[in-house]
Design a protein around this motif. Structure first.
Motif, short mmCIF file in Angstrom:
data_model
loop_
_atom_site.label_atom_id
_atom_site.label_comp_id
_atom_site.label_asym_id
_atom_site.label_seq_id
_atom_site.Cartn_x
_atom_site.Cartn_y
_atom_site.Cartn_z
N UNK A 111 -1.70 -25.98 6.72
CA UNK A 111 -1.67 -24.76 5.93
C UNK A 111 -1.37 -23.55 6.82
N UNK A 112 -0.63 -22.61 6.24
CA UNK A 112 -0.23 -21.39 6.96
C UNK A 112 0.22 -20.38 5.91
N UNK A 113 0.47 -19.17 6.34
CA UNK A 113 0.99 -18.13 5.46
C UNK A 113 2.50 -18.04 5.66
N UNK A 114 3.26 -18.20 4.59
CA UNK A 114 4.71 -18.07 4.67
C UNK A 114 5.07 -16.63 5.06
N UNK A 115 6.09 -16.43 5.90
CA UNK A 115 6.48 -15.06 6.29
C UNK A 115 6.81 -14.17 5.09
N UNK A 116 7.40 -14.77 4.05
CA UNK A 116 7.78 -13.99 2.87
C UNK A 116 6.57 -13.50 2.09
N UNK A 117 5.39 -14.06 2.38
CA UNK A 117 4.20 -13.68 1.64
C UNK A 117 3.77 -12.24 1.95
N UNK A 118 4.11 -11.75 3.13
CA UNK A 118 3.67 -10.41 3.52
C UNK A 118 4.28 -9.35 2.59
N UNK A 119 5.58 -9.39 2.40
CA UNK A 119 6.22 -8.40 1.52
C UNK A 119 5.77 -8.60 0.08
N UNK A 120 5.69 -9.86 -0.36
CA UNK A 120 5.25 -10.12 -1.73
C UNK A 120 3.83 -9.61 -1.96
N UNK A 121 2.98 -9.71 -0.94
CA UNK A 121 1.60 -9.21 -1.05
C UNK A 121 1.58 -7.70 -1.23
N UNK A 122 2.44 -6.99 -0.50
CA UNK A 122 2.52 -5.54 -0.65
C UNK A 122 3.01 -5.17 -2.05
N UNK A 123 3.96 -5.93 -2.57
CA UNK A 123 4.45 -5.66 -3.92
C UNK A 123 3.36 -5.91 -4.96
N UNK A 124 2.57 -6.95 -4.73
CA UNK A 124 1.48 -7.24 -5.66
C UNK A 124 0.45 -6.11 -5.63
N UNK A 125 0.11 -5.65 -4.43
CA UNK A 125 -0.86 -4.57 -4.31
C UNK A 125 -0.38 -3.33 -5.06
N UNK A 126 0.93 -3.08 -5.01
CA UNK A 126 1.48 -1.91 -5.69
C UNK A 126 1.35 -2.02 -7.21
N UNK A 127 1.20 -3.24 -7.72
CA UNK A 127 1.07 -3.44 -9.16
C UNK A 127 -0.35 -3.25 -9.66
N UNK A 128 -1.33 -3.20 -8.74
CA UNK A 128 -2.73 -3.03 -9.14
C UNK A 128 -2.95 -1.57 -9.52
N UNK A 129 -3.43 -1.30 -10.73
CA UNK A 129 -3.62 0.09 -11.14
C UNK A 129 -4.62 0.83 -10.25
N UNK A 130 -4.45 2.11 -10.15
CA UNK A 130 -5.35 2.95 -9.35
C UNK A 130 -6.78 2.84 -9.88
N UNK A 131 -7.73 2.70 -8.96
CA UNK A 131 -9.13 2.61 -9.35
C UNK A 131 -9.60 1.22 -9.70
N UNK A 132 -8.69 0.24 -9.71
CA UNK A 132 -9.04 -1.15 -10.01
C UNK A 132 -9.20 -1.91 -8.70
N UNK A 133 -10.28 -2.65 -8.56
CA UNK A 133 -10.53 -3.39 -7.34
C UNK A 133 -9.65 -4.64 -7.28
N UNK A 134 -9.15 -4.94 -6.09
CA UNK A 134 -8.40 -6.17 -5.84
C UNK A 134 -9.25 -7.07 -4.95
N UNK A 135 -9.62 -8.22 -5.48
CA UNK A 135 -10.44 -9.19 -4.78
C UNK A 135 -9.63 -10.47 -4.59
N UNK A 136 -9.71 -11.06 -3.42
CA UNK A 136 -8.83 -12.18 -3.09
C UNK A 136 -9.65 -13.41 -2.71
N UNK A 137 -9.17 -14.57 -3.18
CA UNK A 137 -9.84 -15.85 -2.96
C UNK A 137 -8.80 -16.90 -2.59
N UNK A 138 -9.11 -17.73 -1.60
CA UNK A 138 -8.34 -18.95 -1.35
C UNK A 138 -9.17 -20.10 -1.91
N UNK A 139 -8.66 -20.77 -2.92
CA UNK A 139 -9.41 -21.81 -3.60
C UNK A 139 -9.60 -23.03 -2.70
N UNK A 140 -10.61 -23.86 -2.97
CA UNK A 140 -10.97 -24.92 -2.03
C UNK A 140 -9.96 -26.06 -1.96
#
Length: 327
Positions: A228-257
């Protein structure tokens, strides 16, 4: 030595070959014109398990809903967490919009934006759950991405990978199936999903009742390797996802088992490293580190999905980890 010779005039060819094709040509013209002129119902291709789930989750994403906690992610999000139980245990209405590992964070961000626009000022938290298997994928699968985006934009899903698919689209078969057949007749699901759910409509009803969560009824041997590893393309996609989170809404992240023996003894430390780096890319408000990185192998129906009997316990653990962030 020739036994006989057959000669055909153009009129004969038209009579024997052209006339049988005439109804087929009329059907293709009627389907394409009906779609272009909006004389047919909008596409809703609930023709198999995967597209039924995609259509249901896409519809839920732009419908009015009471959910204050939105679950997004791959099929481990879809299959490993009970949104109905989470609602009961956190006291906050939850909705699961998990889909598949073949969709990337940009597709999940699209569902998030749809929900936020349809339900302004309702969200309190977005919980992003993904299996480590998905985090190393380089990009989305074309079939799944086009199925989702075509549905959201009202276009017919027309696979183009194979000549048979192209012919089916050209003859209007895909239009007929996706706009008329799936509405007129119940479509049986194949294999284990058919035995567990029945028809596509039954699967949709189950998803609605369970607030978007499903159960994997199809046991399979563990596949692949746990590198397991993080794909290089995940970094930009993660920033784009963060931009979609509305202001004032918490973003919580989980890696499932992952399965413990399959993942190996060093995986808990790797899980911690992956979660820390990914949460930084996401600029998450919190990474839920107090959830188990791995569970016993017999807890899984396949590498990425928990057994039905294990889901309540994992959901309870998730609810406990979420409560401090929902006060």
């Amino acid at each position: 030595m020739k036994s006989h010779v057959c000669e055909f005039s153009p009129k004969d060819l038209l009579r024997f070959a052209g006339l049988p094709l005439f109804p087929l040509a009329l059907f293709a013209i009627a389907m394409h014109l009906g779609a272009k002129l909006n004389l047919l119902p909008a596409p809703r291709p609930t023709l198999d398990t995967d597209r039924t789930i995609l259509v249901h989750q896409a519809e839920a994403s732009h419908s009015s809903h009471d959910a204050e906690v939105l679950l997004l992610g791959d099929s481990s999000c879809l299959m490993d967490v009970s949104a109905r139980q989470l609602t009961e245990q956190t006291g906050r209405p939850a909705l699961n919009l998990g889909t598949f590992s073949f969709l990337d964070l940009n597709a999940h961000a699209l569902l998030l934006r749809n929900y936020a626009q349809a339900n302004p000022n309702r969200l309190r938290a977005v919980v992003l759950l993904m299996h480590p298997e998905s985090l190393r994928r380089l990009g989305p699968g074309h079939f799944y991405l086009s199925a989702l985006t075509n549905y959201l934009t009202g276009l017919d899903h027309c696979p183009s990978e194979e000549p048979a698919d192209q012919a089916s689209c050209f003859l209007g078969v895909e239009i007929f199936q996706g706009r008329i057949l799936c509405r007129a007749l119940p479509i049986p699901l194949p294999g284990a999903y058919g035995r567990r759910y029945g028809f596509t409509r039954d699967l949709e009803s189950f998803l609605t009742h369970e607030r978007g969560s499903a159960i994997d009824p199809d046991p399979r041997p563990f596949e692949g390797v746990a590198e397991y590893r993080l794909a290089p393309s995940l970094e930009l996609a993660s920033k784009n996802f963060r931009a979609a989170v509305p202001s004032g809404v918490k973003l919580l992240v989980v890696i499932t088992p992952a399965p413990a023996r399959f993942a190996g003894p060093r995986y808990p430390q790797l899980h911690s490293d992956l979660l820390r780096q990914w949460s930084q890319w996401l600029q998450a408000d919190a990474a839920l580190t107090n959830l188990p990185p791995a569970l016993p192998d017999d807890s899984f129906v396949r590498t990425t999905h928990l057994k039905e009997s294990v889901i309540p316990r994992y959901t309870e653990q998730l609810a406990g980890a979420l409560k401090p962030h929902l006060r």
